[in-house]
Design a protein around this motif. Structure first.
Motif, PDB file in Angstrom:
ATOM      1  N   GLU A 264       0.804  -1.216   0.000  1.00  0.00           N
ATOM      2  CA  GLU A 264       0.000   0.000   0.000  1.00  0.00           C
ATOM      3  C   GLU A 264       0.841   1.272   0.000  1.00  0.00           C
ATOM      4  OE1 GLU A 264      -2.433  -0.536   3.421  1.00  0.00           O
ATOM      5  OE2 GLU A 264      -3.959  -1.699   2.339  1.00  0.00           O
ATOM      6  N   GLU A 265       1.934   1.290   0.743  1.00  0.00           N
ATOM      7  CA  GLU A 265       2.726   2.507   0.873  1.00  0.00           C
ATOM      8  C   GLU A 265       4.134   2.351   0.304  1.00  0.00           C
ATOM      9  OE1 GLU A 265       2.726   3.926   4.867  1.00  0.00           O
ATOM     10  OE2 GLU A 265       0.603   3.457   5.189  1.00  0.00           O
ATOM     11  N   GLY A 266       4.761   1.212   0.555  1.00  0.00           N
ATOM     12  CA  GLY A 266       6.139   1.035   0.145  1.00  0.00           C
ATOM     13  C   GLY A 266       7.102   1.674   1.122  1.00  0.00           C
ATOM     14  N   VAL A 267       8.383   1.465   0.918  1.00  0.00           N
ATOM     15  CA  VAL A 267       9.417   2.049   1.770  1.00  0.00           C
ATOM     16  C   VAL A 267      10.530   2.612   0.891  1.00  0.00           C
ATOM     17  CG1 VAL A 267       8.985   0.572   3.774  1.00  0.00           C
ATOM     18  CG2 VAL A 267      10.547  -0.203   2.004  1.00  0.00           C
ATOM     19  N   GLU A 268      11.183   3.635   1.383  1.00  0.00           N
ATOM     20  CA  GLU A 268      12.287   4.249   0.638  1.00  0.00           C
ATOM     21  C   GLU A 268      13.528   3.366   0.755  1.00  0.00           C
ATOM     22  OE1 GLU A 268      12.098   6.968  -1.262  1.00  0.00           O
ATOM     23  OE2 GLU A 268       9.943   7.016  -0.812  1.00  0.00           O
ATOM     24  N   VAL A 269      14.088   2.991  -0.386  1.00  0.00           N
ATOM     25  CA  VAL A 269      15.239   2.087  -0.432  1.00  0.00           C
ATOM     26  C   VAL A 269      16.285   2.656  -1.384  1.00  0.00           C
ATOM     27  CG1 VAL A 269      16.024  -0.237  -1.085  1.00  0.00           C
ATOM     28  CG2 VAL A 269      13.841   0.049   0.096  1.00  0.00           C
ATOM     29  N   CYS A 396      -8.710 -16.881   6.152  1.00  0.00           N
ATOM     30  CA  CYS A 396      -7.272 -16.799   6.448  1.00  0.00           C
ATOM     31  C   CYS A 396      -6.788 -15.357   6.357  1.00  0.00           C
ATOM     32  CB  CYS A 396      -6.477 -17.719   5.528  1.00  0.00           C
ATOM     33  SG  CYS A 396      -6.260 -17.119   3.849  1.00  0.00           S
ATOM     34  N   ASP A 397      -5.728 -15.066   7.072  1.00  0.00           N
ATOM     35  CA  ASP A 397      -5.243 -13.696   7.218  1.00  0.00           C
ATOM     36  C   ASP A 397      -4.692 -13.130   5.916  1.00  0.00           C
ATOM     37  OD1 ASP A 397      -5.268 -11.735   9.155  1.00  0.00           O
ATOM     38  OD2 ASP A 397      -3.144 -11.929   9.598  1.00  0.00           O
ATOM     39  N   PHE A 398      -4.394 -13.975   4.943  1.00  0.00           N
ATOM     40  CA  PHE A 398      -3.865 -13.479   3.676  1.00  0.00           C
ATOM     41  C   PHE A 398      -4.899 -12.643   2.917  1.00  0.00           C
ATOM     42  CE2 PHE A 398      -1.028 -17.206   4.215  1.00  0.00           C
ATOM     43  CZ  PHE A 398       0.178 -16.521   4.175  1.00  0.00           C
ATOM     44  N   TRP A 399      -6.175 -12.824   3.242  1.00  0.00           N
ATOM     45  CA  TRP A 399      -7.199 -12.024   2.565  1.00  0.00           C
ATOM     46  C   TRP A 399      -7.092 -10.555   2.935  1.00  0.00           C
ATOM     47  CZ3 TRP A 399      -9.347 -14.166  -1.441  1.00  0.00           C
ATOM     48  CH2 TRP A 399      -9.584 -15.540  -1.477  1.00  0.00           C
ATOM     49  N   ARG A 400      -6.329 -10.234   3.965  1.00  0.00           N
ATOM     50  CA  ARG A 400      -6.108  -8.815   4.298  1.00  0.00           C
ATOM     51  C   ARG A 400      -5.277  -8.111   3.247  1.00  0.00           C
ATOM     52  NH1 ARG A 400      -3.365  -7.051   8.606  1.00  0.00           N
ATOM     53  NH2 ARG A 400      -2.354  -8.973   9.277  1.00  0.00           N
ATOM     54  N   LEU A 401      -4.524  -8.869   2.448  1.00  0.00           N
ATOM     55  CA  LEU A 401      -3.740  -8.271   1.374  1.00  0.00           C
ATOM     56  C   LEU A 401      -4.680  -7.867   0.246  1.00  0.00           C
ATOM     57  CD1 LEU A 401      -0.814 -10.868   1.360  1.00  0.00           C
ATOM     58  CD2 LEU A 401      -0.860  -8.628   2.477  1.00  0.00           C
ATOM     59  N   PRO A 402      -4.678  -6.615  -0.182  1.00  0.00           N
ATOM     60  CA  PRO A 402      -5.682  -6.125  -1.143  1.00  0.00           C
ATOM     61  C   PRO A 402      -5.703  -6.868  -2.468  1.00  0.00           C
ATOM     62  CG  PRO A 402      -4.488  -4.299  -0.132  1.00  0.00           C
ATOM     63  CD  PRO A 402      -3.773  -5.554   0.271  1.00  0.00           C
ATOM     64  N   TYR A 403      -4.575  -7.434  -2.887  1.00  0.00           N
ATOM     65  CA  TYR A 403      -4.501  -8.093  -4.190  1.00  0.00           C
ATOM     66  C   TYR A 403      -4.812  -9.581  -4.119  1.00  0.00           C
ATOM     67  CZ  TYR A 403       0.008  -8.988  -1.978  1.00  0.00           C
ATOM     68  OH  TYR A 403       0.988  -9.342  -1.089  1.00  0.00           O
ATOM     69  N   TRP A 404      -4.962 -10.133  -2.920  1.00  0.00           N
ATOM     70  CA  TRP A 404      -5.080 -11.584  -2.761  1.00  0.00           C
ATOM     71  C   TRP A 404      -6.312 -12.141  -3.470  1.00  0.00           C
ATOM     72  CZ3 TRP A 404      -1.236 -14.508  -1.642  1.00  0.00           C
ATOM     73  CH2 TRP A 404      -1.409 -15.815  -1.208  1.00  0.00           C
ATOM     74  N   ARG A 405      -7.391 -11.393  -3.489  1.00  0.00           N
ATOM     75  CA  ARG A 405      -8.642 -11.881  -4.075  1.00  0.00           C
ATOM     76  C   ARG A 405      -8.624 -11.859  -5.603  1.00  0.00           C
ATOM     77  NH1 ARG A 405     -12.129  -7.213  -1.349  1.00  0.00           N
ATOM     78  NH2 ARG A 405     -10.588  -7.745   0.251  1.00  0.00           N
ATOM     79  N   PHE A 406      -7.555 -11.358  -6.210  1.00  0.00           N
ATOM     80  CA  PHE A 406      -7.481 -11.302  -7.670  1.00  0.00           C
ATOM     81  C   PHE A 406      -6.544 -12.367  -8.255  1.00  0.00           C
ATOM     82  CE2 PHE A 406      -8.431  -6.937  -6.273  1.00  0.00           C
ATOM     83  CZ  PHE A 406      -9.625  -6.735  -6.937  1.00  0.00           C
ATOM     84  N   LEU A 407      -5.773 -13.061  -7.423  1.00  0.00           N
ATOM     85  CA  LEU A 407      -4.774 -13.998  -7.927  1.00  0.00           C
ATOM     86  C   LEU A 407      -5.422 -15.277  -8.439  1.00  0.00           C
ATOM     87  CD1 LEU A 407      -1.974 -13.670  -5.209  1.00  0.00           C
ATOM     88  CD2 LEU A 407      -2.278 -12.362  -7.319  1.00  0.00           C
ATOM     89  N   PHE A 408      -4.866 -15.815  -9.544  1.00  0.00           N
ATOM     90  CA  PHE A 408      -5.337 -17.091 -10.082  1.00  0.00           C
ATOM     91  C   PHE A 408      -4.973 -18.234  -9.128  1.00  0.00           C
ATOM     92  CE2 PHE A 408      -4.502 -15.176 -14.516  1.00  0.00           C
ATOM     93  CZ  PHE A 408      -5.676 -14.461 -14.438  1.00  0.00           C
TER      94      PHE A 408
END
Length: 490
Positions: A264-269, A396-408
């Motif tokens: 969602e935000e990322g980090v400076e690297v 499962c807790d992975f559904w908290r990831l916004p993209y998880w519901r779109f993966l094949f």
């Protein structure tokens, strides 16, 4: 090669420890007690005139312990001996517990992630979670110009000829590029694979201890590197007398929090290869585990009548009383409609089969099923009735990831693990190894219950039932030839 200074000190190890210490000191300015303890252990010599400090000596000895699989008891005995050998004013830790406590100064907290590395599950003090924050480790990967360049292999080094050699060649990879163009267009963003399974840390099957390491790999790397030990990242260690089971979500929570932040935000690297600072984002591409762990991770019950998480209720097994197990047989619905096996009767269950294959539910459809499941984690009796015996038993807790519901493909199976089990079963059956063969009296009784293959039914002879030979039954000479062939002698 390692370099040494004029006094014989290992400068490479010293510089690495100094860098680690300085980075940590900058992160714990708000905790003076931790900083003071760290600086004291890293600066005070082990004894007067010693080139090692307490922290560096403890780290070196503990690396030897881990590298050579020393037990805590043997390591404590070594420390006690060294204390007697060294000058009386030495500050070497007296036992394994104190050595770990010294090293835990570096692992008490990670302000960048605001997460503790050492956690206890509430209400279960015997269960311990070690979480090793992933964000600082990603930063270290990009701080090496060689590694930073390798992490863009999927974009610039991959051979694009339509063949599937790597996850980067998969349809899901291309789908992510199209569905999330802001993420896919940046070649420095990471796509990760997660794997976990239970191991016995004491190499004894009688031990009740259980340890579940959770590993991460970066699929940005070429296939020759992404599975190498150097690039496999241990993100957490779940240790306790029993496996986490359905409660594994409790322990995965800090890791998923980091993954959500990275999406969602990322980090400076800082990218040492391009000599620039960029905003790093990352996503979990899929998980990899064996079938029992699949049930723990995904939340689907992989046992019982509907044990397939892909087909769900569309593909059900049948309980056989003799073998006392649920069996899934007659897989002809998965064959093409015009396949010759669909018209065969005797070779299968005595019937034609022109059924269509079960429906495969999309990720969005699965999410709609599980999003409202409420579950109280913990080994509590009140959950016995709340958890369904089949189907999905939790969200499962992975559904908290916004993209998880779109993966094949969200969860993958460890094919090497499956191949080994299938091979063991085949060889055990062909060689008729006692305790390993899948062909026995119970299997023949199941055939009788199914009313098929009458010629293979067990024949009662009084003392021991006679099993008529099947098409795969080998003579002694044939078994010798098979073993010789497998050994490379034929």
């Amino acid at each position: 090669m390692t370099s040494k200074d004029a006094q014989g000190h290992n400068t490479d190890e010293g510089n690495k420890l100094e860098d680690m210490t300085s980075q940590f000191v900058h992160r714990v300015d708000d905790d003076p007690n931790v900083m003071e303890e760290l600086l004291s252990d890293s600066e005070n010599p082990l004894y007067e005139g010693c080139k090692y400090a307490k922290l560096s000596a403890s780290l070196k000895l503990y690396n030897l312990k881990v590298g050579h699989s020393w037990t805590d008891k043997s390591f404590t005995a070594l420390l006690e001996f060294l204390i007697d050998v060294l000058p009386f004013d030495n500050v070497l830790p007296k036992n394994t517990y104190r050595a770990k406590k010294t090293l835990c100064t570096m692992a008490k907290s990670c302000p960048e992630c605001n997460l503790s590395r050492y956690k206890k599950k509430e209400g279960v003090p015997a269960k311990v979670l070690w979480y090793f924050p992933i964000i600082p480790r990603f930063k270290r990967m990009y701080s090496d110009p060689v590694d930073a360049e390798k992490l863009t292999w999927h974009k610039f080094g991959r051979k694009k000829d339509g063949l599937l050699r790597h996850p980067a060649d998969s349809p899901q990879w291309r789908f992510i590029d199209g569905q999330f163009p802001d993420f896919g267009s940046e070649e420095q963003n990471l796509r990760l694979g997660l794997s976990t399974d239970g191991i016995n840390p004491y190499s004894s099957l009688s031990s009740i201890r259980s340890t579940w390491p959770v590993m991460l790999v970066a699929y940005n790397l070429p296939p020759s590197l992404c599975m190498k030990r150097k690039y496999i990242m241990l993100s957490m260690l779940i240790s306790g007398p029993k496996q986490p089971g359905n409660d594994i979500d409790v322990y995965l929570a800090p890791l998923i929090d980091d993954l959500k932040l990275l999406w969602e935000e990322g980090v400076e690297v800082f990218d040492a290869n391009r000599n620039e600072i960029f905003n790093l984002r990352a996503m979990l591409f899929c998980t990899i585990q064996d079938y029992p762990a699949y049930g723990n991770i995904s939340g689907y019950s992989v046992k019982g009548e509907g044990g397939c998480p892909i087909c769900e209720d569309g593909w059900k097994g049948k309980w056989f009383s003799a073998s006392r197990k649920t069996v899934y047989y007659d897989h002809r619905p998965f064959l093409p409609l015009d396949h010759k096996y669909r018209r065969m009767k005797k070779a299968f269950n005595g019937e034609h089969n022109f059924e269509s294959r079960p429906k495969v539910f999309t990720s969005q459809e699965v999410f709609e099923k599980v999003k409202d499941i409420q579950l109280t984690f913990g080994k509590l009796k009140k959950n016995k009735d709340a958890i369904p015996k089949k189907g999905y038993k939790k969200c499962c807790d992975f559904w908290r990831l916004p993209y998880w519901r779109f993966l094949f493909v969200r969860h993958s199976l460890d094919i090497m693990h499956i191949e080994k089990n299938v091979f063991d079963s085949l060889i055990g059956t062909l060689l008729n190894i006692s305790g390993k063969t899948k062909d026995g009296v119970n299997a023949r009784l199941d055939l009788k219950e199914m009313n098929m293959r009458n010629e293979l039914h067990a024949v009662e002879t009084g003392k021991q039932d006679y099993l008529p030979p099947a098409a795969y039954t080998l003579s002694k000479n044939e078994k010798v030839e098979l073993c010789a062939s497998l050994a490379g002698g034929a």
